[in-house]
Design a protein around this motif. Structure first.
Motif, PDB file in Angstrom:
ATOM      1  N   TYR A  86       0.824  -1.207   0.000  1.00 46.69           N
ATOM      2  CA  TYR A  86       0.000   0.000   0.000  1.00 46.69           C
ATOM      3  C   TYR A  86       0.850   1.244   0.000  1.00 46.69           C
ATOM      4  O   TYR A  86       1.980   1.248   0.490  1.00 46.69           O
ATOM      5  CB  TYR A  86      -0.925  -0.010   1.213  1.00 46.69           C
ATOM      6  N   GLU A  87       0.252   2.289  -0.509  1.00 47.27           N
ATOM      7  CA  GLU A  87       0.941   3.572  -0.581  1.00 47.27           C
ATOM      8  C   GLU A  87       1.336   4.037   0.823  1.00 47.27           C
ATOM      9  O   GLU A  87       0.542   4.010   1.742  1.00 47.27           O
ATOM     10  CB  GLU A  87      -0.003   4.607  -1.215  1.00 47.27           C
ATOM     11  N   GLY A  88       2.577   4.468   0.949  1.00 49.49           N
ATOM     12  CA  GLY A  88       3.023   5.067   2.197  1.00 49.49           C
ATOM     13  C   GLY A  88       3.528   4.097   3.248  1.00 49.49           C
ATOM     14  O   GLY A  88       4.057   4.501   4.268  1.00 49.49           O
ATOM     15  N   GLU A  89       3.358   2.809   3.039  1.00 47.58           N
ATOM     16  CA  GLU A  89       3.809   1.875   4.071  1.00 47.58           C
ATOM     17  C   GLU A  89       5.264   1.458   3.846  1.00 47.58           C
ATOM     18  O   GLU A  89       5.828   1.651   2.772  1.00 47.58           O
ATOM     19  CB  GLU A  89       2.911   0.635   4.115  1.00 47.58           C
ATOM     20  N   THR A  90       5.843   0.921   4.897  1.00 47.29           N
ATOM     21  CA  THR A  90       7.182   0.340   4.792  1.00 47.29           C
ATOM     22  C   THR A  90       7.012  -1.165   4.893  1.00 47.29           C
ATOM     23  O   THR A  90       6.598  -1.677   5.918  1.00 47.29           O
ATOM     24  CB  THR A  90       8.088   0.845   5.913  1.00 47.29           C
ATOM     25  N   PHE A  91       7.300  -1.830   3.799  1.00 53.69           N
ATOM     26  CA  PHE A  91       7.069  -3.267   3.736  1.00 53.69           C
ATOM     27  C   PHE A  91       8.401  -3.996   3.765  1.00 53.69           C
ATOM     28  O   PHE A  91       9.317  -3.653   3.031  1.00 53.69           O
ATOM     29  CB  PHE A  91       6.308  -3.607   2.454  1.00 53.69           C
ATOM     30  N   GLY A  92       8.500  -4.994   4.622  1.00 51.05           N
ATOM     31  CA  GLY A  92       9.743  -5.755   4.707  1.00 51.05           C
ATOM     32  C   GLY A  92       9.581  -7.098   4.034  1.00 51.05           C
ATOM     33  O   GLY A  92       8.671  -7.850   4.333  1.00 51.05           O
ATOM     34  N   LEU A  93      10.445  -7.362   3.074  1.00 49.35           N
ATOM     35  CA  LEU A  93      10.441  -8.663   2.424  1.00 49.35           C
ATOM     36  C   LEU A  93      11.572  -9.442   3.074  1.00 49.35           C
ATOM     37  O   LEU A  93      12.742  -9.153   2.864  1.00 49.35           O
ATOM     38  CB  LEU A  93      10.687  -8.477   0.933  1.00 49.35           C
ATOM     39  N   LEU A  94      11.179 -10.392   3.906  1.00 49.37           N
ATOM     40  CA  LEU A  94      12.165 -11.033   4.749  1.00 49.37           C
ATOM     41  C   LEU A  94      12.360 -12.471   4.313  1.00 49.37           C
ATOM     42  O   LEU A  94      11.395 -13.210   4.166  1.00 49.37           O
ATOM     43  CB  LEU A  94      11.628 -10.994   6.191  1.00 49.37           C
ATOM     44  N   GLY A  95      13.582 -12.841   4.090  1.00 52.73           N
ATOM     45  CA  GLY A  95      13.798 -14.235   3.701  1.00 52.73           C
ATOM     46  C   GLY A  95      15.271 -14.547   3.648  1.00 52.73           C
ATOM     47  O   GLY A  95      16.100 -13.638   3.562  1.00 52.73           O
ATOM     48  N   PRO A  96      15.611 -15.819   3.712  1.00 54.58           N
ATOM     49  CA  PRO A  96      17.018 -16.196   3.639  1.00 54.58           C
ATOM     50  C   PRO A  96      17.590 -15.889   2.261  1.00 54.58           C
ATOM     51  O   PRO A  96      16.851 -15.606   1.326  1.00 54.58           O
ATOM     52  CB  PRO A  96      16.989 -17.704   3.890  1.00 54.58           C
ATOM     53  N   ASN A  97      18.907 -15.953   2.154  1.00 51.31           N
ATOM     54  CA  ASN A  97      19.529 -15.713   0.851  1.00 51.31           C
ATOM     55  C   ASN A  97      19.040 -16.749  -0.147  1.00 51.31           C
ATOM     56  O   ASN A  97      18.857 -17.904   0.196  1.00 51.31           O
ATOM     57  CB  ASN A  97      21.055 -15.822   0.973  1.00 51.31           C
ATOM     58  N   GLY A  98      18.787 -16.289  -1.370  1.00 48.89           N
ATOM     59  CA  GLY A  98      18.365 -17.230  -2.396  1.00 48.89           C
ATOM     60  C   GLY A  98      16.890 -17.555  -2.347  1.00 48.89           C
ATOM     61  O   GLY A  98      16.431 -18.484  -2.991  1.00 48.89           O
ATOM     62  N   ALA A  99      16.119 -16.759  -1.572  1.00 47.83           N
ATOM     63  CA  ALA A  99      14.694 -17.051  -1.468  1.00 47.83           C
ATOM     64  C   ALA A  99      13.914 -16.508  -2.654  1.00 47.83           C
ATOM     65  O   ALA A  99      12.771 -16.850  -2.861  1.00 47.83           O
ATOM     66  CB  ALA A  99      14.132 -16.463  -0.183  1.00 47.83           C
ATOM     67  N   GLY A 100      14.551 -15.628  -3.430  1.00 42.94           N
ATOM     68  CA  GLY A 100      13.870 -15.059  -4.588  1.00 42.94           C
ATOM     69  C   GLY A 100      13.514 -13.595  -4.413  1.00 42.94           C
ATOM     70  O   GLY A 100      12.755 -13.044  -5.191  1.00 42.94           O
ATOM     71  N   LYS A 101      14.108 -12.970  -3.373  1.00 45.37           N
ATOM     72  CA  LYS A 101      13.788 -11.558  -3.117  1.00 45.37           C
ATOM     73  C   LYS A 101      14.252 -10.671  -4.260  1.00 45.37           C
ATOM     74  O   LYS A 101      13.478  -9.867  -4.794  1.00 45.37           O
ATOM     75  CB  LYS A 101      14.479 -11.094  -1.828  1.00 45.37           C
ATOM     76  N   THR A 102      15.524 -10.834  -4.635  1.00 42.21           N
ATOM     77  CA  THR A 102      16.067  -9.975  -5.682  1.00 42.21           C
ATOM     78  C   THR A 102      15.356 -10.204  -7.012  1.00 42.21           C
ATOM     79  O   THR A 102      15.058  -9.257  -7.738  1.00 42.21           O
ATOM     80  CB  THR A 102      17.585 -10.216  -5.828  1.00 42.21           C
ATOM     81  N   THR A 103      15.048 -11.467  -7.310  1.00 43.12           N
ATOM     82  CA  THR A 103      14.330 -11.771  -8.550  1.00 43.12           C
ATOM     83  C   THR A 103      12.983 -11.051  -8.574  1.00 43.12           C
ATOM     84  O   THR A 103      12.599 -10.472  -9.596  1.00 43.12           O
ATOM     85  CB  THR A 103      14.098 -13.290  -8.658  1.00 43.12           C
ATOM     86  N   THR A 104      12.278 -11.081  -7.433  1.00 44.99           N
ATOM     87  CA  THR A 104      10.992 -10.392  -7.358  1.00 44.99           C
ATOM     88  C   THR A 104      11.170  -8.904  -7.632  1.00 44.99           C
ATOM     89  O   THR A 104      10.422  -8.301  -8.410  1.00 44.99           O
ATOM     90  CB  THR A 104      10.386 -10.595  -5.951  1.00 44.99           C
ATOM     91  N   ILE A 105      12.189  -8.330  -7.019  1.00 51.05           N
ATOM     92  CA  ILE A 105      12.439  -6.897  -7.203  1.00 51.05           C
ATOM     93  C   ILE A 105      12.713  -6.584  -8.668  1.00 51.05           C
ATOM     94  O   ILE A 105      12.190  -5.614  -9.222  1.00 51.05           O
ATOM     95  CB  ILE A 105      13.623  -6.456  -6.316  1.00 51.05           C
ATOM     96  N   LEU A 106      13.529  -7.423  -9.303  1.00 50.90           N
ATOM     97  CA  LEU A 106      13.857  -7.185 -10.706  1.00 50.90           C
ATOM     98  C   LEU A 106      12.597  -7.231 -11.567  1.00 50.90           C
ATOM     99  O   LEU A 106      12.467  -6.483 -12.544  1.00 50.90           O
ATOM    100  CB  LEU A 106      14.883  -8.195 -11.196  1.00 50.90           C
ATOM    101  N   MET A 107      11.673  -8.107 -11.215  1.00 51.96           N
ATOM    102  CA  MET A 107      10.429  -8.166 -11.987  1.00 51.96           C
ATOM    103  C   MET A 107       9.571  -6.937 -11.728  1.00 51.96           C
ATOM    104  O   MET A 107       8.913  -6.437 -12.637  1.00 51.96           O
ATOM    105  CB  MET A 107       9.659  -9.444 -11.640  1.00 51.96           C
ATOM    106  N   LEU A 108       9.602  -6.436 -10.504  1.00 52.45           N
ATOM    107  CA  LEU A 108       8.839  -5.218 -10.196  1.00 52.45           C
ATOM    108  C   LEU A 108       9.351  -4.043 -11.010  1.00 52.45           C
ATOM    109  O   LEU A 108       8.603  -3.160 -11.398  1.00 52.45           O
ATOM    110  CB  LEU A 108       8.944  -4.876  -8.703  1.00 52.45           C
ATOM    111  N   LEU A 109      10.665  -4.044 -11.262  1.00 56.68           N
ATOM    112  CA  LEU A 109      11.279  -2.934 -11.988  1.00 56.68           C
ATOM    113  C   LEU A 109      11.248  -3.131 -13.500  1.00 56.68           C
ATOM    114  O   LEU A 109      11.667  -2.262 -14.251  1.00 56.68           O
ATOM    115  CB  LEU A 109      12.733  -2.773 -11.552  1.00 56.68           C
TER     116      LEU A 109
END
Lengths: 342, 322
Positions: free
Chosen positions: B31-54
């Motif tokens: 949601y607009e204005g919130e601080t969202f934490g994507l928490l996970g171990p290395n290799g969980a797919g966080k960076t991949t998700t970010i790259l898709m968002l961008l």
């Protein structure tokens, strides 16, 4: 607003031009300009271009100096043939090869040095993903890099050619004719295309290989192969295909020669040498084997520039095509590269 | 507190690399204005998700919407409003910190004069004004990370995506970085998506947390929600340290209603009880005349939550494989 739209009715051709121009300016505004500007500043301010240009300049100047003294020794003969100014570029004096051969040999290094780490260097430094997350088209990055390096190379080569021309005039004391100037301009353009080929090769390697050192080595290997071994290899293959007996017939000689030339023309260095030497010695009339019958009735004399250009047209086209091919390959590779790898 | 507009939405998002599934049917709303934490171990797919968002990587399946735009179709539109700090961010070493930021501004098409002002202001804010004219090659990891944050803010983004922003920097640097992030969210109403594997930091700054394991969100919500979900049926374990620990005290503690058992482990007492009896316990200790050194509910921190979710996710995958 409606009225404005109605009043604008450009004719199709003008509209097309405008469209093209608009596309170019919008590409320039959306990143291409910024990338080119930054890369050019890097090249011109960096040590790499300075070192290589220094190397080429020193060898070039000494080659021209030696050439000038050779020309002065046989001044009468030189003046008779005409085009004394052009001899500066193509004469080898004693132990030193000509400026032309130096450029054919060292020019690739210039292109390789400016491109070998252009993409993988940014990957290892972690700057590429940052740049690509800015609102620019992805191809702006690679286009800008190529354009900037090309500009830097062109600037350097034009400066070098002018420097050597000046020195040459000073040394031999004969000003160039207008045709000679045109020929030198063509020569400089051709050299830029030749270096651009090596530039696009090195950019391609910088995309294919992850390590800058690997891509530099691959570039060097290609360079050595084309400048040194390609012609040797062409000879070997021709020998294998058409073995020459101790007293070969004209037909056998012709076939042998044809195969050898066709193979060695796969090397851009051969193309460059053929084209530039034809440009710089107007007496060159053909680029292949010529029989005695063909020469019968020919009046020996220099060709006009337009005819020389016609003679080297296939070489120039080949060189440009090779450059474009390499650049297209790097473009496609770069656009399709998984960013995860970046 | 966070029912504003949805600015990032993914629907059944899948990313495969060959046969490896990096992101597995991810559904996420931020949601607009919130601080969202994507928490996970290395290799969980966080960076991949970010790259898709961008829009830097194409999804294999599913859809992404960022401020109403599809990053695959309109990457430029998305990149105009999203600032990104990649993990292991790098800068041109032969340019100064300021020149690096000015280049980013130029890539964003900001006119030179405006860019100068913006960059100076940002460098001031992240505390790099003094070293702005030094080559970025001489910056420490912490400085680079702060420069990276400034870099992500050059375009005045509506959303900032930070990938492991505190990795490899010292505790003081971490504190500063987290402070910037809080400031950003509270004062400028910027939506922040923070990807990290460091729980305590995420817990400090984030409104909501998504626990991300093997390409899936296994739990989502604010930290309290997660904790009550997970520990619903479990007895509380209270840690108590008192000086001195006497037999009488232990007897008194056992007498509290709701306390089932008292265990002694070294100088710490572990109280098993059905409800949160901390108030009663404190009162009893106070009345018995001993001094209370430590009183806490054991294992209700994000650490424990994270570990448990991680374990359950692991078990599930094992069971499926078996």
């Amino acid at each position: 607003m409606g009225g404005h739209e109605l009043s604008v009715q450009p004719d199709a051709k003008l509209g097309l031009h405008k469209n093209w121009f608009n596309k170019l300016t919008s590409a320039w505004a959306s990143g291409l300009g910024a990338v080119t500007h930054k890369e050019l500043a890097d090249h011109l301010g960096g040590k790499r271009l300075l070192i290589l240009l220094g190397l080429v300049a020193v060898t070039g100047l000494s080659a021209v100096y030696v050439a000038a003294s050779t020309i002065r020794e046989s001044a009468m003969e030189a003046v008779e043939t005409g085009f004394v100014f052009l001899l500066l570029f193509s004469t080898s004096g004693g132990s030193l090869p000509s400026f032309l051969s130096f450029l054919g040999f060292l020019g690739p290094l210039l292109g390789l040095a400016l491109g070998f780490d252009s993409v993988n260097g940014e990957q290892t430094r972690g700057t590429l993903s940052r740049i690509l997350s800015q609102p620019i088209h992805r191809d702006s990055v690679i286009n800008g890099k190529f354009l900037a390096a090309l500009c830097a190379v062109s600037l350097a080569l034009v400066a070098l050619t002018l420097l050597i021309s000046g020195l040459g005039i000073e040394l031999i004391g004969i000003p160039p004719s207008s045709e000679e100037i045109l020929r030198v301009v063509c020569f400089a353009l051709l050299t830029i295309v030749y270096v651009a080929f090596w530039l696009s090769v090195s950019i391609m390697f910088s995309i294919v290989f992850r390590q800058a050192a690997t891509s530099a080595l691959a570039g060097m290997a290609t360079w050595l192969f084309f400048t040194v071994f390609a012609t040797l290899l062409a000879g070997l293959v021709a020998d294998a295909v058409v073995p020459l007996p101790s007293e070969p017939t004209a037909l056998e000689l012709m076939r042998h020669q044809r195969i050898e030339m066709a193979l060695s023309r796969l090397s851009p260095t051969t193309l460059y040498y053929e084209a530039t030497s034809t440009l710089l010695s107007p007496h060159t009339r053909a680029l292949g084997p010529i029989s005695v019958e063909q020469l019968e009735g020919a009046i020996p004399g220099p060709l006009p520039l337009s005819q020389s250009l016609l003679l080297i047209w296939p070489d120039v086209a080949g060189l440009v095509a090779a450059t474009l091919l390499c650049f297209a390959a790097s473009y496609v590779l770069f656009m399709r590269q998984e960013i995860r790898a970046i | 507190m966070n029912q504003g507009n949805v600015v990032i939405r993914t629907r059944d998002l899948v990313k495969r690399y060959g046969s490896f599934v990096a992101v597995d049917r991810l559904n996420l709303e931020i949601y607009e204005g919130e601080t969202f934490g994507l928490l996970g171990p290395n290799g969980a797919g966080k960076t991949t998700t970010i790259l898709m968002l961008l829009g830097l990587t194409e999804p294999s399946e599913g859809s992404v919407q960022v401020v109403g735009l599809d990053p695959t179709r309109d990457p430029l539109g998305v990149k105009k409003v999203v600032g990104y700090l990649p993990d292991r961010v790098g800068f041109y070493e032969d340019l100064t910190g300021k020149e690096n930021l000015l280049y980013t501004a130029a890539l964003n098409g900001i006119p030179r004069k405006q860019a100068e002002e913006r960059v100076n202001e940002l460098l001031e804010r992240v505390g790099l004004a003094e070293v702005a004219d030094r080559k970025a090659g001489g910056y420490s990891r912490g400085m680079l990370q702060r420069l990276g944050l400034a870099d992500a803010l050059v375009k005045k983004p509506r959303i900032v995506i930070l990938d492991e922003p505190t990795l490899g920097i010292d505790p003081e640097g971490v504190r500063q970085m987290l402070q910037f992030i809080t400031q950003l969210s509270k004062e400028e109403r910027v939506t922040v998506l923070l990807a990290s594997h460091l729980l305590h930091q995420v817990q400090q700054v984030c409104d909501r947390v998504g626990i991300f394991v093997r390409g899936k969100i296994v739990a989502l919500g604010c930290v309290e929600e997660l904790s009550s979900q997970l520990f619903k049926d479990e007895p509380y374990v209270l840690e108590v340290r008192a000086q001195p620990t006497t037999e009488e005290l232990i007897r008194n503690l056992k007498g509290i209603t709701g306390v089932d058992a008292v265990e002694q482990a070294g100088d710490t007492l572990l109280l098993h009880c059905m409800s949160d009896a901390r108030g009663e316990v404190a009162k009893v200790i106070y009345q018995s005349g001993t001094s209370l050194l430590h009183l806490a509910v054991r294992g209700r921190s994000l650490d424990e939550i994270y570990r448990r979710y991680f374990l359950t996710a692991e078990e599930q995958t094992h069971r499926r494989a078996g």
